[in-house]
Design a protein around this motif. Structure first.
Motif, PDB file in Angstrom:
ATOM      1  N   TYR A 200      68.971  22.418 -19.246  1.00  0.00           N
ATOM      2  CA  TYR A 200      68.314  21.832 -18.076  1.00  0.00           C
ATOM      3  C   TYR A 200      67.272  22.810 -17.541  1.00  0.00           C
ATOM      4  CZ  TYR A 200      72.163  18.498 -18.225  1.00  0.00           C
ATOM      5  OH  TYR A 200      73.065  17.550 -18.629  1.00  0.00           O
ATOM      6  N   GLU A 201      66.088  22.301 -17.251  1.00  0.00           N
ATOM      7  CA  GLU A 201      64.989  23.153 -16.815  1.00  0.00           C
ATOM      8  C   GLU A 201      65.263  23.819 -15.470  1.00  0.00           C
ATOM      9  OE1 GLU A 201      60.191  22.892 -15.730  1.00  0.00           O
ATOM     10  OE2 GLU A 201      61.376  21.054 -15.966  1.00  0.00           O
ATOM     11  N   ASP A 202      64.884  25.087 -15.387  1.00  0.00           N
ATOM     12  CA  ASP A 202      64.857  25.790 -14.111  1.00  0.00           C
ATOM     13  C   ASP A 202      63.458  25.591 -13.527  1.00  0.00           C
ATOM     14  OD1 ASP A 202      64.843  27.468 -11.957  1.00  0.00           O
ATOM     15  OD2 ASP A 202      65.331  29.297 -13.070  1.00  0.00           O
ATOM     16  N   SER A 203      63.341  24.671 -12.580  1.00  0.00           N
ATOM     17  CA  SER A 203      62.036  24.319 -12.030  1.00  0.00           C
ATOM     18  C   SER A 203      61.417  25.450 -11.220  1.00  0.00           C
ATOM     19  CB  SER A 203      62.150  23.057 -11.167  1.00  0.00           C
ATOM     20  OG  SER A 203      63.066  23.257 -10.105  1.00  0.00           O
ATOM     21  N   ASN A 204      62.208  26.466 -10.885  1.00  0.00           N
ATOM     22  CA  ASN A 204      61.692  27.606 -10.127  1.00  0.00           C
ATOM     23  C   ASN A 204      61.158  28.720 -11.026  1.00  0.00           C
ATOM     24  OD1 ASN A 204      62.310  26.555  -7.519  1.00  0.00           O
ATOM     25  ND2 ASN A 204      64.460  27.110  -7.826  1.00  0.00           N
ATOM     26  N   CYS A 205      61.318  28.555 -12.333  1.00  0.00           N
ATOM     27  CA  CYS A 205      60.860  29.575 -13.266  1.00  0.00           C
ATOM     28  C   CYS A 205      59.339  29.526 -13.364  1.00  0.00           C
ATOM     29  CB  CYS A 205      61.488  29.356 -14.642  1.00  0.00           C
ATOM     30  SG  CYS A 205      60.908  30.523 -15.899  1.00  0.00           S
ATOM     31  N   LEU A 206      58.690  30.647 -13.153  1.00  0.00           N
ATOM     32  CA  LEU A 206      57.233  30.719 -13.136  1.00  0.00           C
ATOM     33  C   LEU A 206      56.626  30.295 -14.464  1.00  0.00           C
ATOM     34  CD1 LEU A 206      54.989  31.540 -11.157  1.00  0.00           C
ATOM     35  CD2 LEU A 206      55.091  33.850 -12.142  1.00  0.00           C
ATOM     36  N   ALA A 207      57.258  30.670 -15.575  1.00  0.00           N
ATOM     37  CA  ALA A 207      56.714  30.346 -16.893  1.00  0.00           C
ATOM     38  C   ALA A 207      56.600  28.850 -17.118  1.00  0.00           C
ATOM     39  CB  ALA A 207      57.584  30.974 -17.984  1.00  0.00           C
ATOM     40  N   ASN A 208      57.450  28.072 -16.458  1.00  0.00           N
ATOM     41  CA  ASN A 208      57.442  26.626 -16.664  1.00  0.00           C
ATOM     42  C   ASN A 208      56.276  25.931 -15.974  1.00  0.00           C
ATOM     43  OD1 ASN A 208      59.704  26.814 -18.262  1.00  0.00           O
ATOM     44  ND2 ASN A 208      61.133  26.345 -16.604  1.00  0.00           N
ATOM     45  N   ARG A 209      55.494  26.680 -15.218  1.00  0.00           N
ATOM     46  CA  ARG A 209      54.324  26.089 -14.577  1.00  0.00           C
ATOM     47  C   ARG A 209      53.133  25.982 -15.532  1.00  0.00           C
ATOM     48  NH1 ARG A 209      54.313  29.297  -8.718  1.00  0.00           N
ATOM     49  NH2 ARG A 209      56.484  28.797  -8.143  1.00  0.00           N
ATOM     50  N   TYR A 210      53.213  26.727 -16.630  1.00  0.00           N
ATOM     51  CA  TYR A 210      52.084  26.727 -17.561  1.00  0.00           C
ATOM     52  C   TYR A 210      52.116  25.493 -18.454  1.00  0.00           C
ATOM     53  CZ  TYR A 210      48.933  27.937 -21.338  1.00  0.00           C
ATOM     54  OH  TYR A 210      47.936  27.901 -22.261  1.00  0.00           O
ATOM     55  N   ARG A 211      50.963  24.847 -18.594  1.00  0.00           N
ATOM     56  CA  ARG A 211      50.819  23.675 -19.457  1.00  0.00           C
ATOM     57  C   ARG A 211      49.662  23.911 -20.419  1.00  0.00           C
ATOM     58  NH1 ARG A 211      54.639  22.914 -16.687  1.00  0.00           N
ATOM     59  NH2 ARG A 211      55.390  20.999 -15.719  1.00  0.00           N
ATOM     60  N   PRO A 212      49.924  24.155 -21.684  1.00  0.00           N
ATOM     61  CA  PRO A 212      48.827  24.365 -22.639  1.00  0.00           C
ATOM     62  C   PRO A 212      48.025  23.083 -22.840  1.00  0.00           C
ATOM     63  CG  PRO A 212      50.931  24.216 -23.786  1.00  0.00           C
ATOM     64  CD  PRO A 212      51.247  24.238 -22.317  1.00  0.00           C
ATOM     65  N   ALA A 213      46.738  23.251 -23.065  1.00  0.00           N
ATOM     66  CA  ALA A 213      45.852  22.096 -23.228  1.00  0.00           C
ATOM     67  C   ALA A 213      46.035  21.452 -24.596  1.00  0.00           C
ATOM     68  CB  ALA A 213      44.403  22.536 -23.044  1.00  0.00           C
ATOM     69  N   ARG A 214      45.706  20.171 -24.684  1.00  0.00           N
ATOM     70  CA  ARG A 214      45.708  19.453 -25.952  1.00  0.00           C
ATOM     71  C   ARG A 214      44.264  19.140 -26.345  1.00  0.00           C
ATOM     72  NH1 ARG A 214      50.583  20.332 -28.237  1.00  0.00           N
ATOM     73  NH2 ARG A 214      52.149  20.267 -26.598  1.00  0.00           N
ATOM     74  N   ILE A 215      43.971  19.239 -27.626  1.00  0.00           N
ATOM     75  CA  ILE A 215      42.632  18.897 -28.077  1.00  0.00           C
ATOM     76  C   ILE A 215      42.439  17.394 -27.976  1.00  0.00           C
ATOM     77  CG2 ILE A 215      42.475  20.911 -29.578  1.00  0.00           C
ATOM     78  CD1 ILE A 215      43.062  19.128 -31.960  1.00  0.00           C
ATOM     79  N   THR A 216      41.188  16.963 -27.870  1.00  0.00           N
ATOM     80  CA  THR A 216      40.878  15.549 -27.693  1.00  0.00           C
ATOM     81  C   THR A 216      40.895  14.815 -29.032  1.00  0.00           C
ATOM     82  OG1 THR A 216      38.499  15.871 -27.947  1.00  0.00           O
ATOM     83  CG2 THR A 216      39.416  16.143 -25.727  1.00  0.00           C
ATOM     84  N   LEU A 217      40.964  13.490 -28.963  1.00  0.00           N
ATOM     85  CA  LEU A 217      40.941  12.686 -30.186  1.00  0.00           C
ATOM     86  C   LEU A 217      39.698  12.961 -31.015  1.00  0.00           C
ATOM     87  CD1 LEU A 217      42.213   9.167 -29.002  1.00  0.00           C
ATOM     88  CD2 LEU A 217      43.512  10.985 -30.106  1.00  0.00           C
ATOM     89  N   ASP A 218      38.567  13.176 -30.362  1.00  0.00           N
ATOM     90  CA  ASP A 218      37.318  13.444 -31.078  1.00  0.00           C
ATOM     91  C   ASP A 218      37.404  14.679 -31.948  1.00  0.00           C
ATOM     92  OD1 ASP A 218      36.168  11.247 -29.929  1.00  0.00           O
ATOM     93  OD2 ASP A 218      35.117  12.372 -28.351  1.00  0.00           O
ATOM     94  N   GLU A 219      38.312  15.570 -31.616  1.00  0.00           N
ATOM     95  CA  GLU A 219      38.431  16.819 -32.353  1.00  0.00           C
ATOM     96  C   GLU A 219      39.327  16.711 -33.589  1.00  0.00           C
ATOM     97  OE1 GLU A 219      38.447  20.535 -29.670  1.00  0.00           O
ATOM     98  OE2 GLU A 219      39.257  18.967 -28.368  1.00  0.00           O
ATOM     99  N   PHE A 220      40.151  15.675 -33.681  1.00  0.00           N
ATOM    100  CA  PHE A 220      41.030  15.599 -34.856  1.00  0.00           C
ATOM    101  C   PHE A 220      41.155  14.225 -35.494  1.00  0.00           C
ATOM    102  CE2 PHE A 220      43.941  14.641 -31.349  1.00  0.00           C
ATOM    103  CZ  PHE A 220      44.821  13.688 -31.887  1.00  0.00           C
ATOM    104  N   VAL A 221      40.459  13.219 -34.966  1.00  0.00           N
ATOM    105  CA  VAL A 221      40.568  11.867 -35.504  1.00  0.00           C
ATOM    106  C   VAL A 221      39.235  11.434 -36.102  1.00  0.00           C
ATOM    107  CG1 VAL A 221      41.020   9.436 -35.001  1.00  0.00           C
ATOM    108  CG2 VAL A 221      42.358  11.228 -33.869  1.00  0.00           C
ATOM    109  N   THR A 222      39.270  10.890 -37.316  1.00  0.00           N
ATOM    110  CA  THR A 222      38.100  10.292 -37.960  1.00  0.00           C
ATOM    111  C   THR A 222      38.451   8.869 -38.371  1.00  0.00           C
ATOM    112  OG1 THR A 222      37.383  12.434 -38.818  1.00  0.00           O
ATOM    113  CG2 THR A 222      36.436  10.463 -39.842  1.00  0.00           C
ATOM    114  N   PHE A 223      37.681   7.898 -37.896  1.00  0.00           N
ATOM    115  CA  PHE A 223      37.906   6.503 -38.273  1.00  0.00           C
ATOM    116  C   PHE A 223      37.038   6.154 -39.491  1.00  0.00           C
ATOM    117  CE2 PHE A 223      39.441   6.400 -33.910  1.00  0.00           C
ATOM    118  CZ  PHE A 223      40.492   5.495 -33.984  1.00  0.00           C
ATOM    119  N   HIS A 224      37.631   5.434 -40.415  1.00  0.00           N
ATOM    120  CA  HIS A 224      36.932   4.978 -41.619  1.00  0.00           C
ATOM    121  C   HIS A 224      37.041   3.458 -41.684  1.00  0.00           C
ATOM    122  CE1 HIS A 224      36.854   9.149 -43.225  1.00  0.00           C
ATOM    123  NE2 HIS A 224      38.032   9.217 -42.609  1.00  0.00           N
ATOM    124  N   SER A 225      35.920   2.776 -41.772  1.00  0.00           N
ATOM    125  CA  SER A 225      35.972   1.313 -41.865  1.00  0.00           C
ATOM    126  C   SER A 225      34.863   0.793 -42.740  1.00  0.00           C
ATOM    127  CB  SER A 225      35.865   0.704 -40.452  1.00  0.00           C
ATOM    128  OG  SER A 225      34.643   1.086 -39.840  1.00  0.00           O
TER     129      SER A 225
END
Length: 225
Positions: A200-225
């Motif tokens: 169970y998460e310790d919501s008071n833990c400072l480390a748990n405030r960090y949220r790493p970013a996610r790359i956008t769809l444009d950076e990893f998705v290629t549509f082929h049609s």
């Protein structure tokens, strides 16, 4: 919340938690999560996973031995390379952004090796989690089975979220396989892949405030049609 929203929330709320409460997790709940995760697909249904659930005194002893190895700066004995041997763009930038983003949240300055080492040591205290899952695989299985294993690990983390728990997948828990194998009775024909701390998460833990970013769809998705 409808069924689709529940599934999406379990996936998107999954993150690496680095601070847990000492609140115990019942064996019944652990079994429920692992049974759910076992529905992960695998080639020809060979189901290559082996899980070692570590709690109580055995958890404490594993932590003690791993922390001692880390503090003594013993050479790591990894049985496979998790990260690239030669880092390159864009992966090195993403790694640095995540590492320094966490350290900035914790107030650790660049060049403070002592504080960095202390934070790294917390891996071997399982960030306070009462449950540690250690994963191993037969040495003679190939890359396809490792891909299958990844889906199994993800299922564990998503199922844990659905049950109100959090997790932290840790490649660091494969750094000293000799210690882990000896204590848990894992045979030499197995490779220790990684571990997951769960609780169970310790919501008071400072480390748990960090949220790493996610790359956008444009950076990893290629549509082929």
């Amino acid at each position: 919340m409808n069924q689709l929203d529940i599934v999406i929330d379990a996936i998107t709320s999954r993150r690496s938690v680095r601070g847990f409460l000492p609140k115990p997790v019942s064996v019944g709940l652990i079994n429920k999560i692992l049974a759910t995760a076992s529905y992960a697909p695998s080639g020809s249904n060979i189901q290559p996973w082996k899980v070692h659930v570590v709690t109580g005194g055995k958890r404490d002893e594993l932590s003690r031995q791993l922390r001692e190895a880390h503090v003594r700066n013993l050479p790591e004995e990894r049985e496979y390379d998790y990260y690239p041997v030669n880092w390159r763009s864009p992966y090195i930038e993403r790694r640095r952004e995540t590492g320094w983003g966490l350290y900035e949240t914790l107030g650790i300055k660049k060049g403070d090796r002592k504080a960095s080492a202390q934070q790294h040591e917390r891996n071997y205290a399982f960030f306070g989690a009462p449950v540690v899952l250690i994963f191993s695989i037969d040495n003679d299985l190939q890359q396809g089975s490792w891909l299958d294993y990844g889906m199994f690990l993800q299922n564990i983390m998503v199922a844990a979220r659905a049950c109100g728990l959090h997790t932290c997948p840790q490649a660091a828990l494969a750094n000293y396989p000799g210690i882990t194998k000896n204590l848990l009775g894992i045979s030499e024909d197995q490779t220790v892949i990684c571990g997951i701390s769960m609780g169970y998460e310790d919501s008071n833990c400072l480390a748990n405030r960090y949220r790493p970013a996610r790359i956008t769809l444009d950076e990893f998705v290629t549509f082929h049609s």
